[in-house]
Motif scaffolding. Structure first.
Motif, PDB file in Angstrom:
ATOM      1  N   ARG A 123       0.808  -1.218   0.000  1.00  0.00           N
ATOM      2  CA  ARG A 123       0.000   0.000   0.000  1.00  0.00           C
ATOM      3  C   ARG A 123       0.839   1.265   0.000  1.00  0.00           C
ATOM      4  NH1 ARG A 123      -5.213  -1.181   0.783  1.00  0.00           N
ATOM      5  NH2 ARG A 123      -5.725   0.916   1.533  1.00  0.00           N
ATOM      6  N   GLY A 124       2.130   1.122   0.231  1.00  0.00           N
ATOM      7  CA  GLY A 124       3.029   2.264   0.216  1.00  0.00           C
ATOM      8  C   GLY A 124       4.354   1.874   0.829  1.00  0.00           C
ATOM      9  N   ALA A 125       5.260   2.859   0.926  1.00  0.00           N
ATOM     10  CA  ALA A 125       6.569   2.624   1.525  1.00  0.00           C
ATOM     11  C   ALA A 125       6.976   3.840   2.341  1.00  0.00           C
ATOM     12  CB  ALA A 125       7.618   2.328   0.459  1.00  0.00           C
ATOM     13  N   VAL A 126       7.670   3.572   3.443  1.00  0.00           N
ATOM     14  CA  VAL A 126       8.236   4.611   4.297  1.00  0.00           C
ATOM     15  C   VAL A 126       9.722   4.314   4.419  1.00  0.00           C
ATOM     16  CG1 VAL A 126       8.236   5.675   6.578  1.00  0.00           C
ATOM     17  CG2 VAL A 126       6.079   4.839   5.584  1.00  0.00           C
ATOM     18  N   ILE A 127      10.559   5.234   3.937  1.00  0.00           N
ATOM     19  CA  ILE A 127      11.993   5.028   3.927  1.00  0.00           C
ATOM     20  C   ILE A 127      12.640   6.066   4.829  1.00  0.00           C
ATOM     21  CG2 ILE A 127      14.040   4.781   2.473  1.00  0.00           C
ATOM     22  CD1 ILE A 127      11.672   2.827   1.826  1.00  0.00           C
ATOM     23  N   GLU A 128      13.342   5.616   5.859  1.00  0.00           N
ATOM     24  CA  GLU A 128      13.957   6.556   6.791  1.00  0.00           C
ATOM     25  C   GLU A 128      15.013   7.413   6.107  1.00  0.00           C
ATOM     26  OE1 GLU A 128      16.096   6.563  11.192  1.00  0.00           O
ATOM     27  OE2 GLU A 128      16.112   4.731   9.986  1.00  0.00           O
ATOM     28  N   GLY A 129      15.632   6.885   5.045  1.00  0.00           N
ATOM     29  CA  GLY A 129      16.688   7.603   4.354  1.00  0.00           C
ATOM     30  C   GLY A 129      16.232   8.235   3.055  1.00  0.00           C
ATOM     31  N   LEU A 130      17.017   8.013   2.016  1.00  0.00           N
ATOM     32  CA  LEU A 130      16.831   8.699   0.742  1.00  0.00           C
ATOM     33  C   LEU A 130      16.217   7.785  -0.307  1.00  0.00           C
ATOM     34  CD1 LEU A 130      20.323  10.457   0.652  1.00  0.00           C
ATOM     35  CD2 LEU A 130      18.184  11.303   1.643  1.00  0.00           C
ATOM     36  N   VAL A 131      15.628   8.400  -1.324  1.00  0.00           N
ATOM     37  CA  VAL A 131      15.067   7.667  -2.454  1.00  0.00           C
ATOM     38  C   VAL A 131      15.512   8.332  -3.751  1.00  0.00           C
ATOM     39  CG1 VAL A 131      13.059   6.876  -1.154  1.00  0.00           C
ATOM     40  CG2 VAL A 131      12.927   9.020  -2.408  1.00  0.00           C
ATOM     41  N   ARG A 132      15.336   7.606  -4.854  1.00  0.00           N
ATOM     42  CA  ARG A 132      15.656   8.156  -6.169  1.00  0.00           C
ATOM     43  C   ARG A 132      14.590   7.724  -7.174  1.00  0.00           C
ATOM     44  NH1 ARG A 132      20.899   5.018  -8.641  1.00  0.00           N
ATOM     45  NH2 ARG A 132      20.009   2.939  -8.846  1.00  0.00           N
ATOM     46  N   ASP A 133      14.741   8.138  -8.420  1.00  0.00           N
ATOM     47  CA  ASP A 133      13.768   7.815  -9.479  1.00  0.00           C
ATOM     48  C   ASP A 133      12.379   8.368  -9.140  1.00  0.00           C
ATOM     49  OD1 ASP A 133      15.851   6.211 -10.599  1.00  0.00           O
ATOM     50  OD2 ASP A 133      15.159   4.484  -9.435  1.00  0.00           O
ATOM     51  N   VAL A 134      12.354   9.544  -8.568  1.00  0.00           N
ATOM     52  CA  VAL A 134      11.105  10.067  -8.019  1.00  0.00           C
ATOM     53  C   VAL A 134      10.036  10.266  -9.079  1.00  0.00           C
ATOM     54  CG1 VAL A 134      10.055  12.048  -6.857  1.00  0.00           C
ATOM     55  CG2 VAL A 134      12.201  11.082  -6.006  1.00  0.00           C
ATOM     56  N   ARG A 135      10.396  10.808 -10.237  1.00  0.00           N
ATOM     57  CA  ARG A 135       9.399  11.019 -11.287  1.00  0.00           C
ATOM     58  C   ARG A 135       8.764   9.699 -11.708  1.00  0.00           C
ATOM     59  NH1 ARG A 135       7.682  16.101 -10.920  1.00  0.00           N
ATOM     60  NH2 ARG A 135       9.265  17.649 -11.458  1.00  0.00           N
ATOM     61  N   GLN A 138       6.360   8.576  -9.052  1.00  0.00           N
ATOM     62  CA  GLN A 138       5.127   9.358  -9.132  1.00  0.00           C
ATOM     63  C   GLN A 138       4.269   8.907 -10.298  1.00  0.00           C
ATOM     64  OE1 GLN A 138       7.018  13.218  -9.261  1.00  0.00           O
ATOM     65  NE2 GLN A 138       6.554  13.638  -7.124  1.00  0.00           N
ATOM     66  N   GLU A 139       4.882   8.606 -11.434  1.00  0.00           N
ATOM     67  CA  GLU A 139       4.128   8.110 -12.592  1.00  0.00           C
ATOM     68  C   GLU A 139       3.470   6.771 -12.282  1.00  0.00           C
ATOM     69  OE1 GLU A 139       6.883   7.970 -15.813  1.00  0.00           O
ATOM     70  OE2 GLU A 139       7.185  10.147 -15.864  1.00  0.00           O
ATOM     71  N   LEU A 140       4.147   5.952 -11.491  1.00  0.00           N
ATOM     72  CA  LEU A 140       3.589   4.657 -11.099  1.00  0.00           C
ATOM     73  C   LEU A 140       2.381   4.836 -10.192  1.00  0.00           C
ATOM     74  CD1 LEU A 140       3.966   1.508 -11.015  1.00  0.00           C
ATOM     75  CD2 LEU A 140       5.461   1.890  -9.025  1.00  0.00           C
ATOM     76  N   GLY A 141       2.356   5.936  -9.430  1.00  0.00           N
ATOM     77  CA  GLY A 141       1.261   6.163  -8.496  1.00  0.00           C
ATOM     78  C   GLY A 141       1.422   5.414  -7.191  1.00  0.00           C
ATOM     79  N   PHE A 142       2.657   5.015  -6.876  1.00  0.00           N
ATOM     80  CA  PHE A 142       2.919   4.289  -5.634  1.00  0.00           C
ATOM     81  C   PHE A 142       3.353   5.295  -4.572  1.00  0.00           C
ATOM     82  CE2 PHE A 142       5.715   1.724  -2.828  1.00  0.00           C
ATOM     83  CZ  PHE A 142       4.783   0.770  -2.433  1.00  0.00           C
ATOM     84  N   PRO A 143       2.619   5.401  -3.457  1.00  0.00           N
ATOM     85  CA  PRO A 143       2.942   6.424  -2.465  1.00  0.00           C
ATOM     86  C   PRO A 143       4.173   6.068  -1.633  1.00  0.00           C
ATOM     87  CG  PRO A 143       1.067   5.138  -1.735  1.00  0.00           C
ATOM     88  CD  PRO A 143       1.395   4.657  -3.113  1.00  0.00           C
ATOM     89  N   VAL A 144       5.096   7.021  -1.538  1.00  0.00           N
ATOM     90  CA  VAL A 144       6.340   6.822  -0.797  1.00  0.00           C
ATOM     91  C   VAL A 144       6.604   8.037   0.085  1.00  0.00           C
ATOM     92  CG1 VAL A 144       8.852   6.542  -0.974  1.00  0.00           C
ATOM     93  CG2 VAL A 144       7.357   5.337  -2.569  1.00  0.00           C
ATOM     94  N   PHE A 145       6.990   7.769   1.326  1.00  0.00           N
ATOM     95  CA  PHE A 145       7.461   8.805   2.244  1.00  0.00           C
ATOM     96  C   PHE A 145       8.946   8.566   2.486  1.00  0.00           C
ATOM     97  CE2 PHE A 145       3.068   9.358   2.700  1.00  0.00           C
ATOM     98  CZ  PHE A 145       2.760  10.427   3.541  1.00  0.00           C
ATOM     99  N   ALA A 146       9.734   9.624   2.556  1.00  0.00           N
ATOM    100  CA  ALA A 146      11.175   9.471   2.726  1.00  0.00           C
ATOM    101  C   ALA A 146      11.760  10.734   3.335  1.00  0.00           C
ATOM    102  CB  ALA A 146      11.843   9.173   1.385  1.00  0.00           C
ATOM    103  N   ARG A 147      13.038  10.652   3.682  1.00  0.00           N
ATOM    104  CA  ARG A 147      13.738  11.793   4.269  1.00  0.00           C
ATOM    105  C   ARG A 147      14.237  12.771   3.210  1.00  0.00           C
ATOM    106  NH1 ARG A 147      18.377  11.672   8.997  1.00  0.00           N
ATOM    107  NH2 ARG A 147      18.661  13.936   9.135  1.00  0.00           N
ATOM    108  N   GLY A 148      14.578  12.247   2.042  1.00  0.00           N
ATOM    109  CA  GLY A 148      15.114  13.116   1.012  1.00  0.00           C
ATOM    110  C   GLY A 148      15.333  12.362  -0.281  1.00  0.00           C
ATOM    111  N   ILE A 149      15.940  13.042  -1.236  1.00  0.00           N
ATOM    112  CA  ILE A 149      16.117  12.513  -2.594  1.00  0.00           C
ATOM    113  C   ILE A 149      17.590  12.644  -2.988  1.00  0.00           C
ATOM    114  CG2 ILE A 149      15.457  12.789  -5.017  1.00  0.00           C
ATOM    115  CD1 ILE A 149      12.860  14.156  -3.925  1.00  0.00           C
TER     116      ILE A 149
END
Length: 232
Positions: A123-135, A138-149
């Motif tokens: 149903r989503g992901a919560v990442i304490e650290g960083l993420v990439r491939d943000v666009r 977002q296009e996938l429509g998968f909700p992600v929470f993170a500290r930064g990019i």
């Protein structure tokens, strides 16, 4: 860790689970869940303020599927082995929640992991650290929470070392199967043992807040509204 056991732990979301998630997502919000946890003595279940949604509309509730990540400064022989096992363990109705020990050394989450989690019913992901491939996320429509990019790969910088184990994530203690709820205000982890009480308290408080709001909009004084409903 016994991966064979871990892969079959948890359960597919039942209709009862889905109804609960829908009720939470449509009627509750993290602030009222946090207040309800406070009332029950669980005062440290909200993740730190720097955990933010990639898209403002990101919002989800689901069971915790925990990942534990650590930094490293070498490339192991099979750098993605545990990462693959962890993602393949995700069950429908779960939320991936990954601890990094506060590291900002790498981005352990990106488009392909989002895609893998999405198709497995996360149903989503919560990442304490960083993420990439943000666009792409977002296009996938998968909700992600993170500290930064940050666009750096985890290979040689960090790795998942365990999963479906208790973790500390951005200041909150999370066990597999706890309820994770995320909205624009932040992320809260509800211990499974107190979940029914929390949902009941939160639902009752929302009802009182709705009454308070209506009275305030009609011009009532705050002291009178508080005396009537007892919530702020």
């Amino acid at each position: 860790m016994d991966n064979q056991t871990t892969n079959i732990s948890g359960h597919h979301a039942t209709q009862t689970d889905l109804d609960l998630f829908k009720h939470i997502e449509e009627n509750l919000y993290t602030a009222v869940i946090s207040d309800s946890l406070d009332e029950l003595g669980h005062r440290n279940q909200v993740l730190r303020e720097f955990i933010r949604p990639l898209s403002p509309a990101d919002r989800f509730a689901g069971w915790a599927r925990t990942f534990s990540c650590v930094d490293m400064d070498y490339i192991p022989a099979d750098p993605y082995a545990m990462e693959i096992a962890a993602l393949d363990s995700v069950l429908p109705g779960e939320v991936v929640i990954a601890s990094t020990g506060g590291s900002l050394q790498n981005a352990p989450w990106g488009e392909l992991l989002s895609t893998a989690a999405y198709v497995r019913g996360a149903r989503g992901a919560v990442i304490e650290g960083l993420v990439r491939d943000v666009r792409k996320i977002q296009e996938l429509g998968f909700p992600v929470f993170a500290r930064g990019i940050k666009p750096v790969d985890s290979k040689g910088r960090g790795a998942i070392v365990d999963y479906n184990v208790p973790i500390e994530c951005a200041g909150a203690y999370v066990c597999p199967g706890d309820l994770i709820f995320a909205d624009y205000d932040g992320v809260v982890a509800v211990p499974a043992a107190v979940l029914p009480q929390v949902i009941q308290l939160a639902t009752d408080k929302v009802s009182k807040e709705n009454g308070s709001r209506a009275d305030l909009l009609r011009g009532a004084y705050l002291k009178d509204v508080f005396a009537k409903y007892g919530v702020l």
